[in-house]
Design an enzyme around this catalytic site. Structure first.
Site, PDB file in Angstrom:
ATOM      1  N   LYS A 224     -28.571  13.303  15.798  1.00 36.33           N
ATOM      2  CA  LYS A 224     -29.609  12.357  15.391  1.00 36.33           C
ATOM      3  C   LYS A 224     -31.024  12.899  15.478  1.00 36.33           C
ATOM      4  CE  LYS A 224     -27.303   8.027  16.357  1.00 36.33           C
ATOM      5  NZ  LYS A 224     -27.339   6.814  17.163  1.00 36.33           N
TER       6      LYS A 224
ATOM      7  N   GLY B 174     -31.158  18.482  29.956  1.00 37.54           N
ATOM      8  CA  GLY B 174     -32.397  17.714  29.839  1.00 37.54           C
ATOM      9  C   GLY B 174     -33.656  18.548  30.035  1.00 37.54           C
TER      10      GLY B 174
ATOM     11  N   ARG C 112     -22.376  26.090  37.456  1.00 29.02           N
ATOM     12  CA  ARG C 112     -23.587  25.862  38.249  1.00 29.02           C
ATOM     13  C   ARG C 112     -23.492  26.497  39.628  1.00 29.02           C
ATOM     14  NH1 ARG C 112     -25.007  19.702  36.278  1.00 29.02           N
ATOM     15  NH2 ARG C 112     -26.438  20.371  34.644  1.00 29.02           N
TER      16      ARG C 112
ATOM     17  N   GLY D  39     -26.200  20.803  25.785  1.00 26.82           N
ATOM     18  CA  GLY D  39     -24.802  20.685  26.190  1.00 26.82           C
ATOM     19  C   GLY D  39     -23.823  21.057  25.086  1.00 26.82           C
TER      20      GLY D  39
HETATM   21  P1  ADP Z   1     -26.929  19.234  22.085  1.00 29.05           P
HETATM   22  O1  ADP Z   1     -26.048  18.591  23.143  1.00 29.05           O
HETATM   23  O2  ADP Z   1     -26.633  20.716  21.954  1.00 29.05           O
HETATM   24  O3  ADP Z   1     -28.385  18.946  22.281  1.00 29.05           O
HETATM   25  P2  ADP Z   1     -26.513  17.048  20.248  1.00 29.05           P
HETATM   26  O4  ADP Z   1     -25.956  16.230  21.350  1.00 29.05           O
HETATM   27  O5  ADP Z   1     -27.838  16.683  19.701  1.00 29.05           O
HETATM   28  O6  ADP Z   1     -26.509  18.613  20.655  1.00 29.05           O
HETATM   29  O7  ADP Z   1     -25.528  16.990  18.994  1.00 29.05           O
HETATM   30  C1  ADP Z   1     -24.205  17.416  19.016  1.00 29.05           C
HETATM   31  C2  ADP Z   1     -23.319  16.521  18.202  1.00 29.05           C
HETATM   32  O8  ADP Z   1     -23.756  16.391  16.858  1.00 29.05           O
HETATM   33  C3  ADP Z   1     -21.915  17.057  18.135  1.00 29.05           C
HETATM   34  O9  ADP Z   1     -21.046  16.166  18.787  1.00 29.05           O
HETATM   35  C4  ADP Z   1     -21.601  17.133  16.637  1.00 29.05           C
HETATM   36  O10 ADP Z   1     -20.295  16.715  16.315  1.00 29.05           O
HETATM   37  C5  ADP Z   1     -22.614  16.181  16.059  1.00 29.05           C
HETATM   38  N1  ADP Z   1     -22.870  16.473  14.628  1.00 29.05           N
HETATM   39  C6  ADP Z   1     -23.371  17.590  14.091  1.00 29.05           C
HETATM   40  N2  ADP Z   1     -23.439  17.508  12.770  1.00 29.05           N
HETATM   41  C7  ADP Z   1     -22.938  16.296  12.419  1.00 29.05           C
HETATM   42  C8  ADP Z   1     -22.739  15.611  11.164  1.00 29.05           C
HETATM   43  N3  ADP Z   1     -23.071  16.173  10.002  1.00 29.05           N
HETATM   44  N4  ADP Z   1     -22.225  14.360  11.237  1.00 29.05           N
HETATM   45  C9  ADP Z   1     -21.900  13.804  12.415  1.00 29.05           C
HETATM   46  N5  ADP Z   1     -22.075  14.389  13.606  1.00 29.05           N
HETATM   47  C10 ADP Z   1     -22.588  15.624  13.619  1.00 29.05           C
HETATM   48 MG    MG Z   2     -25.308  16.570  23.321  1.00 30.10          MG
END
Ligand code: ADP
Ligand code: MG
Length: 400
Positions: free
Chosen positions: A199, A380, A38, A357
């Site tokens: 999720k 965010g 940053r 992230g």
């Molecule tokens: P971002 O931060 O890029 O928006 P998220 O926080 O939504 O991404 O999701 C990232 C997390 O999702 C990672 O920690 C990864 O381990 C988890 N993940 C991805 N696929 C699976 C899966 N099939 N089962 C459990 N966790 C998962």
């Molecule tokens: Mg995340």
């Protein structure tokens, strides 16, 4: 595209006091900055203004002090690190308003750079209090917003200030807005979106927005399990939000109406325990997941099919890893598809924009972040933009 002014429109800044909203909210451990991304992202703007002889006054939040003066959240802790990154002296100013700030702004000479104390030491910051915004505005002749990562919050130093001074987008903000516009504003078609991560519930608005705007929606990660389950697939003990089956089906129907093709995996990588290189590792068709297995990545056949989809596309937006990429070998699909996207970008056939992230971490892990057209570290703000929301900080710049 909506217009905003940039540093190109800010001429004759010599001797002018320019308030620059940056994001100096860096991670620290044992009094040291552990990731200076940053800090470095502010350099184009700050160096340019300083070189042109402006008196540069940096505004930022740092942590969540909730309106209290907290020594452990003082930007004085970041000043030396910032000085090292900038390669010129930086003055720390003990308040972002009032006499201290006024005196410093008066004493400083053309080209000087100062960091004003954490804006969130005042309750008025997060409340977007016009009084605080006015006091900050009185310190400067112009306002530059270079903190896209803070643009989803209508705070005094973001939204408020932009209405009180001639306002401009800094170089990092400009680059981010242009990249995002190219990806979802007026993109070259076909457009693909990859949405992964843990999720569905955390990305419902992202999915709803994307089905109406993209030609291909690629769903991976834990959220793919929820969609598969909604379609009647037995996902064993996978991470899955069974209660969102109805919502998942609504999204699939909305995609259908909008002419958006949704891609769910047809093969997956499963294991009985979630650990590195487990003995129970199997690659199976989605209909063959056993009750005691969990899906931890999408499979190689699915990745190959998705690579073929990307080859037909001109634009890609990506948020969320396709599997539990932190634990090998469940990084395989994310790494493979990221490499394909990077190669297509480098060959000139794809504009690729990614953010989030864990997504940034995954692309770094794959070694391809630099080969994407643009990788947003905004967190965010990036997600709200993917949700199709108008960001107050950006809106204020456009109106200024
Ligand atoms: P971002 O931060 O890029 O928006 P998220 O926080 O939504 O991404 O999701 C990232 C997390 O999702 C990672 O920690 C990864 O381990 C988890 N993940 C991805 N696929 C699976 C899966 N099939 N089962 C459990 N966790 C998962
Ligand atoms: Mg995340």
């Amino acid at each position: 595209m909506a217009r905003f002014r940039t540093l190109d429109d800010l001429d004759d800044v010599r001797g002018k006091r320019v308030l620059v909203r940056v994001d100096l909210n860096v991670p620290m451990a044992d009094g040291r900055v552990t990731d200076d991304t940053r800090l470095r992202s502010t350099l184009p703007t700050v160096t340019e203004l300083s070189d042109k002889g402006a008196i540069v006054l940096l505004l930022s939040h740092f942590g969540r002090p909730k309106g209290e003066r907290r020594p452990d959240m003082s930007l004085s802790l970041v000043t030396r690190a910032y000085e090292a990154v900038l390669g010129r002296p930086v003055r720390f100013i003990g308040d972002c308003r009032g006499e201290t700030a006024k005196q410093a702004a008066t004493d400083m000479q053309p080209g000087d750079v100062g960091i004003l104390e954490n804006t969130r030491f005042h309750k008025g910051e997060e409340a977007n209090d016009p009084g605080l915004a006015r006091e900050m505005a009185d310190l400067g002749d112009a306002y530059v917003d270079d903190a896209f990562s803070a643009a989803h919050r209508a705070h005094a130093s973001t939204e408020g200030l932009a209405h009180l001074l001639p306002a401009y987008a800094g170089r990092a903000m400009e680059a981010e807005l242009k990249a995002l516009e190219k990806a979802l504003g007026e993109p070259e078609r076909p457009v693909a979106a990859v949405v992964g991560g843990a999720k569905v519930s955390s990305k419902l608005d992202v999915l709803r927005n994307l089905v109406a705007r993209v030609d291909h929606l690629i769903i991976g990660g834990g959220m793919a399990n929820t969609f598969l389950a909604a379609r009647g697939v037995d996902v064993g003990k996978s991470l899955c939000e069974h209660e969102l089956a109805g919502t998942a089906n609504e999204i699939l129907e909305a995609a259908d109406r909008a002419g958006c093709t949704v891609h769910l995996p047809y093969d997956v990588v499963v294991a009985k325990v979630f650990e590195a290189n487990p003995q129970s590792l199997r690659t199976v068709n989605v209909h063959e997941v056993a009750p005691d297995e969990m899906i931890l990545d999408i499979g190689p056949a699915a990745v190959e099919a998705l690579a073929d989809v990307l080859k037909t596309c001109r634009t890609l937006v990506w948020n969320g890893p396709l599997g539990a990429f932190e634990t090998p070998p469940f990084d395989a699909a994310t790494v493979a598809l990221a490499k394909t996207a990077a190669a297509l970008t480098q060959s000139g056939s794809l504009v690729s924009v990614a953010g989030g992230g864990d997504t940034v971490a995954a692309l770094n892990h794959a070694g391809v972040a630099a080969d994407f057209t643009f990788v947003s570290t905004a967190g965010g703000a990036f997600l709200e933009w993917m949700e199709g929301k108008e960001l107050p900080g950006v809106k204020a710049l456009e109106q200024a």
